[in-house]
Design an enzyme around this catalytic site. Structure first.
Site, PDB file in Angstrom:
ATOM      1  N   GLU A 199       0.837  -1.201   0.000  1.00 14.64           N
ATOM      2  CA  GLU A 199       0.000   0.000   0.000  1.00 14.64           C
ATOM      3  C   GLU A 199       0.874   1.254   0.000  1.00 14.64           C
ATOM      4  O   GLU A 199       2.026   1.228   0.476  1.00 14.64           O
ATOM      5  CB  GLU A 199      -0.885  -0.035   1.263  1.00 14.64           C
ATOM      6  CG  GLU A 199      -1.815   1.161   1.383  1.00 14.64           C
ATOM      7  CD  GLU A 199      -2.907   0.975   2.433  1.00 14.64           C
ATOM      8  OE1 GLU A 199      -2.861  -0.015   3.195  1.00 14.64           O
ATOM      9  OE2 GLU A 199      -3.805   1.835   2.490  1.00 14.64           O
ATOM     10  N   ASN A 210     -12.341  -1.280  -0.957  1.00 15.60           N
ATOM     11  CA  ASN A 210     -11.632  -1.910   0.160  1.00 15.60           C
ATOM     12  C   ASN A 210     -12.331  -1.519   1.460  1.00 15.60           C
ATOM     13  O   ASN A 210     -12.666  -0.340   1.649  1.00 15.60           O
ATOM     14  CB  ASN A 210     -10.177  -1.404   0.196  1.00 15.60           C
ATOM     15  CG  ASN A 210      -9.457  -1.795   1.480  1.00 15.60           C
ATOM     16  OD1 ASN A 210      -9.095  -2.951   1.668  1.00 15.60           O
ATOM     17  ND2 ASN A 210      -9.267  -0.834   2.383  1.00 15.60           N
ATOM     18  N   GLU A 211     -12.541  -2.484   2.328  1.00 16.70           N
ATOM     19  CA  GLU A 211     -13.163  -2.220   3.629  1.00 16.70           C
ATOM     20  C   GLU A 211     -14.313  -1.221   3.470  1.00 16.70           C
ATOM     21  O   GLU A 211     -14.341  -0.160   4.115  1.00 16.70           O
ATOM     22  CB  GLU A 211     -12.129  -1.777   4.668  1.00 16.70           C
ATOM     23  CG  GLU A 211     -11.110  -2.879   4.917  1.00 16.70           C
ATOM     24  CD  GLU A 211     -10.240  -2.695   6.158  1.00 16.70           C
ATOM     25  OE1 GLU A 211     -10.229  -1.618   6.769  1.00 16.70           O
ATOM     26  OE2 GLU A 211      -9.549  -3.679   6.509  1.00 16.70           O
ATOM     27  N   TYR A 226      -6.740  -9.174  11.361  1.00 18.65           N
ATOM     28  CA  TYR A 226      -5.398  -8.929  11.910  1.00 18.65           C
ATOM     29  C   TYR A 226      -5.282  -9.563  13.294  1.00 18.65           C
ATOM     30  O   TYR A 226      -6.249  -9.539  14.076  1.00 18.65           O
ATOM     31  CB  TYR A 226      -5.140  -7.422  12.024  1.00 18.65           C
ATOM     32  CG  TYR A 226      -4.867  -6.783  10.672  1.00 18.65           C
ATOM     33  CD1 TYR A 226      -3.596  -6.845  10.103  1.00 18.65           C
ATOM     34  CD2 TYR A 226      -5.866  -6.145   9.955  1.00 18.65           C
ATOM     35  CE1 TYR A 226      -3.334  -6.273   8.861  1.00 18.65           C
ATOM     36  CE2 TYR A 226      -5.617  -5.564   8.716  1.00 18.65           C
ATOM     37  CZ  TYR A 226      -4.343  -5.635   8.171  1.00 18.65           C
ATOM     38  OH  TYR A 226      -4.075  -5.080   6.935  1.00 18.65           O
ATOM     39  N   GLU A 235      -6.073  -9.333   3.481  1.00 15.93           N
ATOM     40  CA  GLU A 235      -5.222  -8.648   4.478  1.00 15.93           C
ATOM     41  C   GLU A 235      -5.190  -9.513   5.722  1.00 15.93           C
ATOM     42  O   GLU A 235      -6.245  -9.828   6.294  1.00 15.93           O
ATOM     43  CB  GLU A 235      -5.776  -7.258   4.830  1.00 15.93           C
ATOM     44  CG  GLU A 235      -5.547  -6.235   3.741  1.00 15.93           C
ATOM     45  CD  GLU A 235      -5.957  -4.820   4.128  1.00 15.93           C
ATOM     46  OE1 GLU A 235      -5.878  -4.460   5.318  1.00 15.93           O
ATOM     47  OE2 GLU A 235      -6.385  -4.081   3.212  1.00 15.93           O
ATOM     48  N   GLN A 280       2.117  -6.117   5.490  1.00 17.07           N
ATOM     49  CA  GLN A 280       2.353  -5.786   4.110  1.00 17.07           C
ATOM     50  C   GLN A 280       3.795  -6.139   3.764  1.00 17.07           C
ATOM     51  O   GLN A 280       4.601  -6.339   4.666  1.00 17.07           O
ATOM     52  CB  GLN A 280       2.094  -4.308   3.866  1.00 17.07           C
ATOM     53  CG  GLN A 280       0.667  -3.883   4.201  1.00 17.07           C
ATOM     54  CD  GLN A 280       0.319  -2.465   3.716  1.00 17.07           C
ATOM     55  OE1 GLN A 280       1.087  -1.820   3.025  1.00 17.07           O
ATOM     56  NE2 GLN A 280      -0.856  -1.984   4.110  1.00 17.07           N
TER      57      GLN A 280
HETATM   58  O1  AHR Z   1      -2.994  -2.658   6.173  1.00 18.69           O
HETATM   59  C1  AHR Z   1      -3.277  -1.453   6.789  1.00 18.69           C
HETATM   60  C2  AHR Z   1      -4.743  -1.081   6.688  1.00 18.69           C
HETATM   61  O2  AHR Z   1      -5.508  -2.009   7.393  1.00 18.69           O
HETATM   62  C3  AHR Z   1      -5.339  -1.105   5.314  1.00 18.69           C
HETATM   63  O3  AHR Z   1      -5.130   0.073   4.618  1.00 18.69           O
HETATM   64  C4  AHR Z   1      -6.797  -1.285   5.586  1.00 18.69           C
HETATM   65  O4  AHR Z   1      -7.469  -1.954   4.543  1.00 18.69           O
HETATM   66  C5  AHR Z   1      -6.814  -2.054   6.891  1.00 18.69           C
HETATM   67  O5  AHR Z   1      -7.679  -1.489   7.798  1.00 18.69           O
END
Ligand code: AHR
Length: 509
Positions: free
Chosen positions: A39, A187-188, A258, A313, A362
């Site tokens: 990103e 995205n999201e 995450y 992600e 990432q």
């Molecule tokens: O990876 C960092 C961020 O986490 C991304 O931009 C977003 O899609 C997620 O919330």
């Protein structure tokens, strides 16, 4: 009495056992499970992949060659770009044409830095060609237009001379199309991508998807459209998308998760406690439940599993390194991260019938990065090494297995200590990846390779003395894979001893 009890406890501690159905493989592990995400955030692109005209760092068209070389060893199959949250603010036309003419913008999500657009569509797609990776472009739905995304598809995919967009591409120096297959539609969308409700997004998705064209009539020339997916356990999101989007305009649904302890109180990436480690492992193991439950919902609407689940992600998320910009998400990477990577990749492999892509967040200098850079230097993180060890599973046939594992306990809580996946590749080599997340105890694992004839076993292990250990610019090779010697064969049985917090990949012939 005391002695008797102790001996009962010791002898009743079950051994971990795995049964692999070696001749029952049906599902291919899609190589894209080993995908990455880059990103415009912090130092991932600028001062990461891309150093522009910095003469001190060997580069091709501004892209660091040491990074290309390192990522080639991972066999990076697919790379998602330009975001993330950034994607829904990005106007691709600002990133084409002569660099000195490109307008700047504000990177509102990530620190309000000035984005000069010097790394744009051509730069990214040419870099993917250097890497041998398939590009995955994430389209702007939150603040873009249908026309803009439709034009982007034409610009990168349509035949030279066929219409104004490919003509513009040619004017900018590229005659042949790149034929980009993977396209994210926002995205999201539930968050930074527009704070939409699932029903609203499903409608918007249908509109955008309608105007995204293939570049030919055969199967190979079809684009693969990916709906912005759920936030972890938001099962309603997946339910609505699968229900409301016709499946002839939906090739994949995403999922983001995450391994974060608490969004308001994360932990240091390196100075963490045993409790923090345990909680991170709990969040990482949660992926098993998430993938299972999102897949069950998808099965209801798509029993033939035509629509893919893409975990585009995933990874560990901690406090930034002291002294660095809080919005840049730069964190170190320890054996804890090796554990997250090992467990997650095993989970994705074992669900390969539905999970057909995953993108670690990432690639460079951001979150659970595989590479960290500091001026001319780069280091490969423990996560890098896990991804390199596991790349033998790419495009191999998944072997079904069952496992009985001991618990890794802390206080009143427990987690499975051992995680496993297995595959057989086109040359007939079997690979078994094992992780022991227990912070204290070694684990003996007996593996019954049903239906296999075993002649030899070899392997590599990633381990270290302390969970908090990591590679640094001063000591870049502290953690790296070495030969694994603790595997023994008895007929079709293997006995393996996994040290505490280690990752092992075996090759069985
Ligand atoms: O990876 C960092 C961020 O986490 C991304 O931009 C977003 O899609 C997620 O919330």
């Amino acid at each position: 009495m005391c002695i008797i009890l102790l001996s009962v406890t010791l002898t009743s501690r079950a051994q971990n056992s795995v049964v692999v159905q070696s001749d029952q493989g049906r599902t291919i592990i899609n190589r894209n499970i080993y995908g990455h995400f880059a990103e415009h955030l912090g130092r991932c692109i600028y001062d990461g992949f891309y150093v522009g005209d910095n003469k001190k760092i060997p580069n091709k068209e501004g892209v660091r060659l040491d990074i290309i070389e390192a990522l080639k060893k991972l066999k990076v199959p697919v790379l998602r770009w330009p975001g993330g949250c950034f994607a829904d603010t990005y106007h691709w036309m600002d990133g084409i044409g002569p660099k000195d003419k490109r307008p700047s913008m504000l990177n509102v999500w990530w620190g309000g830095t000035t984005e000069d657009n010097s790394f744009g569509t051509h730069d990214f797609l040419n870099m993917c060609e250097m890497l041998g990776a398939a590009p995955y472009l994430s389209g702007n739905v939150g603040s873009g237009t249908v026309q803009e995304l439709s034009d982007w598809v034409k610009y990168v995919n349509h035949k030279a001379g066929s219409s104004p967009m490919p003509m513009l591409r040619e004017k900018n120096g590229r005659k042949d199309p790149w034929n980009v297959k993977f396209w994210g539609i926002g995205n999201e969308a539930w968050g930074c991508g527009g704070n939409m409700k699932a029903e609203y997004y499903a409608n918007i998705y249908r509109q955008y998807a309608t105007f995204m064209s293939n570049w030919g009539n055969d199967e190979e020339s079809k684009i693969f459209r990916i709906a912005s997916g759920a936030n972890s356990s938001d099962y309603n999101w997946t339910e609505v998308l699968m229900r409301d989007i016709p499946h002839n305009m939906l090739e994949g649904v995403a999922l983001h998760h995450y391994a974060v302890i608490d969004w308001n109180k994360k932990s240091s990436a390196t100075a963490f406690t045993e409790q923090e480690y345990f909680t991170t492992m709990k969040r990482a193991w949660q992926m098993e439940e998430l993938v299972t439950r999102h897949s069950t919902i998808m099965d209801k609407y798509d029993p033939q599993k035509k629509v893919a689940l893409l975990v585009d992600e995933w990874g560990g998320w901690y406090d930034v390194e002291p002294g660095t910009n809080g919005a840049f998400l730069y964190q170190q990477n320890t054996m804890r991260d090796a554990m997250i990577a090992g467990i997650s990749l095993n989970i994705f492999n074992n669900h390969a019938d539905r999970v057909r892509m995953a993108n670690i967040a990432q690639t460079i200098n951001v979150l659970q990065a595989v590479i960290l850079t500091k001026e001319e230097k780069i280091i490969l993180t423990p996560t890098y090494h896990v991804m390199e060890m596991y790349n033998v599973h790419q495009d191999a046939t998944l072997l079904p297995l069952s496992i009985k594992t001991n618990d890794y306990k802390l206080g009143d809580e427990k987690l499975p200590a051992v995680s496993v996946s297995a595959s057989v590749d086109k040359a007939g080599l079997m690979h078994i990846s094992l992780v022991n997340i227990d912070s204290q105890k070694d684990q003996e694992v007996s593996i019954d390779l049903r239906g296999a004839k075993v002649n030899s076993v070899s392997g590599r292990i990633l381990g270290s003395a302390k969970l908090q250990d990591h590679n640094s610019f001063e000591n870049p090779d502290k953690i790296k894979p070495v030969a694994f010697k603790s595997a023994a064969i008895n007929g079709s049985m293997l006995k393996v001893k996994l040290p505490a917090f280690s990752v092992v990949v075996l090759e069985v012939r």
